[in-house]
Design an enzyme around this catalytic site. Structure first.
Site, PDB file in Angstrom:
ATOM      1  N   HIS A   1      30.085   5.410  50.538  1.00 58.66           N
ATOM      2  CA  HIS A   1      30.982   6.218  51.354  1.00 58.66           C
ATOM      3  C   HIS A   1      32.380   6.112  50.759  1.00 58.66           C
ATOM      4  O   HIS A   1      32.625   5.364  49.810  1.00 58.66           O
ATOM      5  CB  HIS A   1      30.972   5.757  52.820  1.00 58.66           C
ATOM      6  CG  HIS A   1      31.495   4.376  53.031  1.00 58.66           C
ATOM      7  ND1 HIS A   1      30.712   3.255  52.885  1.00 58.66           N
ATOM      8  CD2 HIS A   1      32.739   3.927  53.344  1.00 58.66           C
ATOM      9  CE1 HIS A   1      31.437   2.171  53.113  1.00 58.66           C
ATOM     10  NE2 HIS A   1      32.680   2.547  53.387  1.00 58.66           N
TER      11      HIS A   1
ATOM     12  N   ASP B   1      36.391   5.396  51.781  1.00 61.82           N
ATOM     13  CA  ASP B   1      37.315   4.888  52.793  1.00 61.82           C
ATOM     14  C   ASP B   1      38.654   5.600  52.637  1.00 61.82           C
ATOM     15  O   ASP B   1      39.348   5.438  51.627  1.00 61.82           O
ATOM     16  CB  ASP B   1      37.499   3.376  52.627  1.00 61.82           C
ATOM     17  CG  ASP B   1      36.222   2.608  52.966  1.00 61.82           C
ATOM     18  OD1 ASP B   1      35.599   2.942  53.981  1.00 61.82           O
ATOM     19  OD2 ASP B   1      35.861   1.681  52.216  1.00 61.82           O
TER      20      ASP B   1
ATOM     21  N   LYS C   1      48.687  26.028  36.343  1.00 61.59           N
ATOM     22  CA  LYS C   1      49.333  27.292  35.968  1.00 61.59           C
ATOM     23  C   LYS C   1      48.983  28.332  37.027  1.00 61.59           C
ATOM     24  O   LYS C   1      47.830  28.716  37.170  1.00 61.59           O
ATOM     25  CB  LYS C   1      48.861  27.768  34.597  1.00 61.59           C
ATOM     26  CG  LYS C   1      49.645  28.978  34.089  1.00 61.59           C
ATOM     27  CD  LYS C   1      49.164  29.420  32.713  1.00 61.59           C
ATOM     28  CE  LYS C   1      50.101  30.469  32.150  1.00 61.59           C
ATOM     29  NZ  LYS C   1      50.273  31.631  33.026  1.00 61.59           N
TER      30      LYS C   1
ATOM     31  N   GLY D   1       9.360   9.757  39.689  1.00 59.76           N
ATOM     32  CA  GLY D   1       8.219  10.281  40.433  1.00 59.76           C
ATOM     33  C   GLY D   1       7.528   9.161  41.189  1.00 59.76           C
ATOM     34  O   GLY D   1       8.154   8.447  41.975  1.00 59.76           O
TER      35      GLY D   1
ATOM     36  N   ARG E   1      13.456  14.926  37.878  1.00 55.68           N
ATOM     37  CA  ARG E   1      12.034  15.280  37.801  1.00 55.68           C
ATOM     38  C   ARG E   1      11.760  16.498  38.677  1.00 55.68           C
ATOM     39  O   ARG E   1      12.327  16.632  39.771  1.00 55.68           O
ATOM     40  CB  ARG E   1      11.150  14.108  38.242  1.00 55.68           C
ATOM     41  CG  ARG E   1      11.377  12.816  37.484  1.00 55.68           C
ATOM     42  CD  ARG E   1      11.208  12.955  35.959  1.00 55.68           C
ATOM     43  NE  ARG E   1       9.913  13.444  35.567  1.00 55.68           N
ATOM     44  CZ  ARG E   1       8.837  12.691  35.355  1.00 55.68           C
ATOM     45  NH1 ARG E   1       8.919  11.377  35.542  1.00 55.68           N
ATOM     46  NH2 ARG E   1       7.708  13.232  34.977  1.00 55.68           N
TER      47      ARG E   1
END
Length: 830
Positions: free
Chosen positions: A44, A46, A233, A694, A764
């Site tokens: 996460h 903070d 820019k 997998g 995969r």
């Protein structure tokens, strides 16, 4: 302060954790913020704002988003000390929040209104000035039910920095710590403090006019970028503001007074704490995506509805009776920023700089659809001319052209077909530069035709014949078109041109072909740096196409994943033939396994025909560009050989793919991998493990290039047969579903010539889009499947990267073959 930090201190043992117990100082007149990326039980961010002597803190699971439609959950947590702004490191196991913490972003923030009241009322609005996070934001408290940790929403407000999530994800594209990017030079704030005591500038009367400093187009970043500031820019009009008492005037770069066109900006500037001065900046209008849009700016003037125009200020050549033009840029900017506070009208903005690598900033600007980046020497004076101390780094080629004529419309088009464009040469002659026929909407066509009719001419303004003389209607060379294009041809014509609007702030005679030069180094010499600005960026077609219906993941998600992990993936692809698994219809559609070059794929290189003489060339994926162009071509998986192109007849690694049969529990897979590891260790071979992405696991052994493919394959088969003979209840040495029900087939066939295995960091083509990730052996018990990491949670693994395989090095197989009583001379290919 003690009361504010009571909860914070109660949760931590400061004899164990290196987190600060208290301390830290506020900056004079500035409020700090920090965003820390925290790998705790779950990744996460903070989010911390300095307020009331402490850091008000929220945990944001997904991190901030530049898309105003994304309302990010932000759970309020205990206040932290201001000293926490500098914390980066590992919180020890067993401590609250155990895990790695990096400073993902830092800077200052400005409340928009009364901050204390906004915080109490649960409606806190503010402007961020960070390295990654910029612009206007809001924290809105939700109506909770008395939770100890009140839920809030972190929302990006609409401004020039806002971007749709489909176009830009700041947490994905800028994942790393900003600590290494901290400049060793003094900050503008410190510069202002020093200069203020010295009364910067010279006392001088306010001039009636002033010419703006202009930027030079360059082909790459400066040799020492630490001496430069970099800004976005803006796609707009240059504008200078003159303030003298209560009188405010706004001038274009050519000195035209546009105050009457922009009364709301004149009133806003009058509210600044400024008695007199000249301010320099750019006026823009943002489109629905929050990106400056030149056409909308033009339309705003055409319709006299200019209230949507925003003025970004970036320099102050004169302030309050003092000429600052000979002062360093940092000083001028710091004094300019001092004019802004929470009462500044929203139509006025301070153009912030970005303290990141300029190459990364240019790349991000291009992905966001912006025009490019402006670089400015930190210590340079203000020069009323085009100067090498200000440089332009553009995403695409784009400049102004003089309109010399137009053609009739064709088909359903009305008003006109295309515009004939020109530039002036060094002698002042107007040279034909090609035409533009795209970028117009119906309204623009009608308005443009009226403007052209008003300047109709009887003869061509160009110095030589054009390709369209017989079809052209000529006009006086007075109107300027802003046009982007792909390239200049050898004959001096532009290709793939797109019209963006008319310009009225430049003189036709000033329009010449822009030619990029080398950026200056610190001492003014031509830079030898070759980090060129990308002339074009990867265009992702059909980004919304759903690749994995089970999760809703799209093609854009896959491309972003590979952009993120390309630096980790490339070492595993380097120098090897690579095969690709493509899923143009998503993973539930037909999958294509591609081993050979089948048309161009930018960056993907063909290998020598001698490696596979009976087919088209094999492929090498050597660069990040190649990885991304493959992803654009719907590639999901990257598979590699166990050999390198420079010694293709002798493999340099051995791979064992643990493939579970029906009914095999994950605990059995973990046990099996450990047994393979232990057996290889007994043979004197160090092995490395990775998830397959997998159902299974891959065990890899680095070997010296001593034996041919048949020998290595036969030896790997002997290893597997020994395992199956010793532990028949767990292992099987024959492939096929019927042979491995309730058992694990250790696939040695991956070690044959031309055989491939999914590379480390490859996604995969299976529901969830799992990823093959390198691990340490002692991590095996902590994962729950071979698809433990996916493209959606891979952020939780990036801090480890390839480090679990740091000891990966070639080993001789001779001792192992002897211990297994394997005789290479007697080996046969299977």
């Amino acid at each position: 302060m003690d009361d504010l930090l009571t909860r914070y201190k109660a949760k931590r043992n400061f004899d164990i954790t290196s987190e600060p117990a208290e301390g830290g100082e506020s900056k004079d007149g500035q409020l700090a913020f920090v965003i820390q990326k925290h790998w705790a039980s779950r990744l996460h961010y903070d989010f911390r704002l300095e307020l009331g002597g402490a850091m008000k803190s929220w945990a944001v699971p997904k991190g901030p988003s530049y898309d105003p439609k994304d309302k990010r959950m932000a759970v309020q947590v205990e206040d932290h000390p201001i000293a926490y702004n500098q914390f980066e490191g590992e919180i020890p196991a067993g401590q609250y929040g155990a895990g790695k913490v990096i400073i993902w972003d830092e800077g200052t923030w400005t409340p928009l209104g009364d901050a204390a009241k906004g915080y109490r009322d649960g409606n806190l609005k503010f402007e961020m000035h960070g390295r990654k996070i910029q612009g206007h934001w809001a924290l809105i408290r939700m109506k909770g039910k008395g939770e100890k940790q009140p839920p809030w929403l972190l929302i990006k407000e609409k401004d020039a920095f806002a971007r749709p999530a489909a176009d830009f994800s700041v947490v994905d594209e800028m994942p790393d710590s900003v600590v290494p990017l901290r400049s060793k030079t003094r900050t503008p704030a410190k510069a202002a403090k020093v200069r203020a005591s010295e009364t910067p500038g010279e006392k001088a009367a306010l001039p009636a006019t002033i010419q703006p400093q202009l930027a030079t187009l360059v082909d790459g970043v400066p040799g020492d970028p630490s001496q430069w500031l970099f800004e976005i820019k803006f796609d707009g009009y240059r504008m200078l503001a003159r303030v003298e008492g209560k009188t405010v005037q706004l001038f274009t770069r050519n000195g035209h007074d546009w105050t009457h066109k922009l009364p709301h900006l004149a009133k806003a500037i009058a509210k600044l704490k400024l008695k007199s001065g000249w301010l320099d900046g750019e006026i823009v209008v943002a489109n629905d995506k929050g990106v400056p849009d030149f056409q909308r700016l033009q339309n705003a003037f055409d319709s006299s509805e200019t209230e949507s125009i925003v003025y970004y200020l970036f320099d102050a050549p004169f302030l309050d009776g003092r000429d600052l033009r000979h002062e360093p840029l940092e000083t001028r900017r710091a004094l300019l920023k001092g004019l802004f506070d929470e009462k500044t009208p929203p139509s006025l903005r301070f153009s912030d700089v970005f303290d990141v690598r300029p190459q990364d900033l240019v790349a991000s600007a291009c992905r966001m659809g912006l025009e490019g980046v402006i670089g400015k020497k930190k210590d340079a004076p203000y020069s009323s001319r085009r100067s090498p101390n200000w440089i332009k780094l553009k995403c695409t080629q784009r400049q102004e052209f003089v309109i010399g004529g137009y053609t009739d419309p064709q088909g359903t088009r009305t008003a006109l077909g295309s515009l004939l464009l020109g530039v002036h040469d060094d002698k002042g002659a107007l040279v034909y530069a090609g035409n533009v026929g795209t970028g117009f909407d119906q309204k623009t066509l009608g308005e443009l035709k009226a403007r052209l009719d008003a300047v109709a001419a009887d003869q061509s303004p160009f110095s030589a014949k054009t390709d369209l003389d017989r079809k052209a209607h000529w006009v006086k060379p007075q109107l300027l078109a802003e046009v982007s294009f792909g390239e200049w041809t050898g004959s001096g014509r532009i290709r793939h041109a797109v019209f963006h609007g008319l310009r009225e702030d430049k003189k036709p005679l000033a329009i010449k072909r822009e030619k990029p030069v080398h950026a200056v180094a610190e001492r003014g010499a031509a830079s030898k740096a070759k980090a060129a600005v990308p002339r074009s960026k990867l265009h992702v077609t059909h980004p919304e196409r759903v690749i994995d219906p089970s999760t809703g993941l799209t093609k854009l998600d896959v491309v972003r994943y590979y952009a993120l992990i390309a630096p980790l993936l490339l070492p595993h692809l380097k120098g090897r033939p690579v095969s690709l698994v493509r899923a143009p219809g998503g993973i539930q559609g037909e999958l294509f396994f591609q081993k050979h070059m089948e048309g161009k794929m930018p960056g993907v290189k063909p290998l020598s025909q001698a490696l596979d003489p009976d087919h088209a060339p094999l492929m090498e994926v050597p660069t990040a560009q190649a990885v991304l162009s493959a992803a654009q071509m719907n590639v999901i998986e990257f598979h590699t050989w166990n050999g390198v192109k420079t010694a293709i007849d002798k493999p340099d690694r051995m791979t064992f793919d643990l493939d579970p049969g029906e009914g095999v529990a994950w605990e059995s897979m973990q046990q099996a991998a450990k047994l393979v590891h232990e057996f290889l260790t007994q043979l004197g071979l160090e092995s490395f493990v990775k998830t397959s992405g997998g159902k299974g696991l891959h065990v890899v052994v680095a070997v010296k290039k001593q034996h041919d493919w048949d020998t290595v394959k036969a030896f790997s088969q002997a290893v597997v047969q020994h395992l199956a003979k010793t532990l028949p209840q767990l292992f099987v040495a024959k492939s096929g579903p019927k042979n491995r029900v309730g058992k694990i087939f250790v696939d040695y066939l991956r070690n044959g010539f031309g055989a491939t295995t999914a590379s480390a960091w490859s996604a995969r083509a299976r529901p969830g889009l799992g990823v093959s990730v390198p691990m340490a052996w002692d991590e095996l018990d902590s994962i729950g499947s071979g698809a433990h990491w996916t493209i959606t949670n891979i952020q939780t693994r990036l801090h480890r990267g390839n480090s679990p395989w740091d000891a990966y090095a070639p080993q001789s197989l001779s001792k192992a073959m002897k211990l297994l009583d394997f005789k290479p001379s007697a080996s046969k290919s299977s």
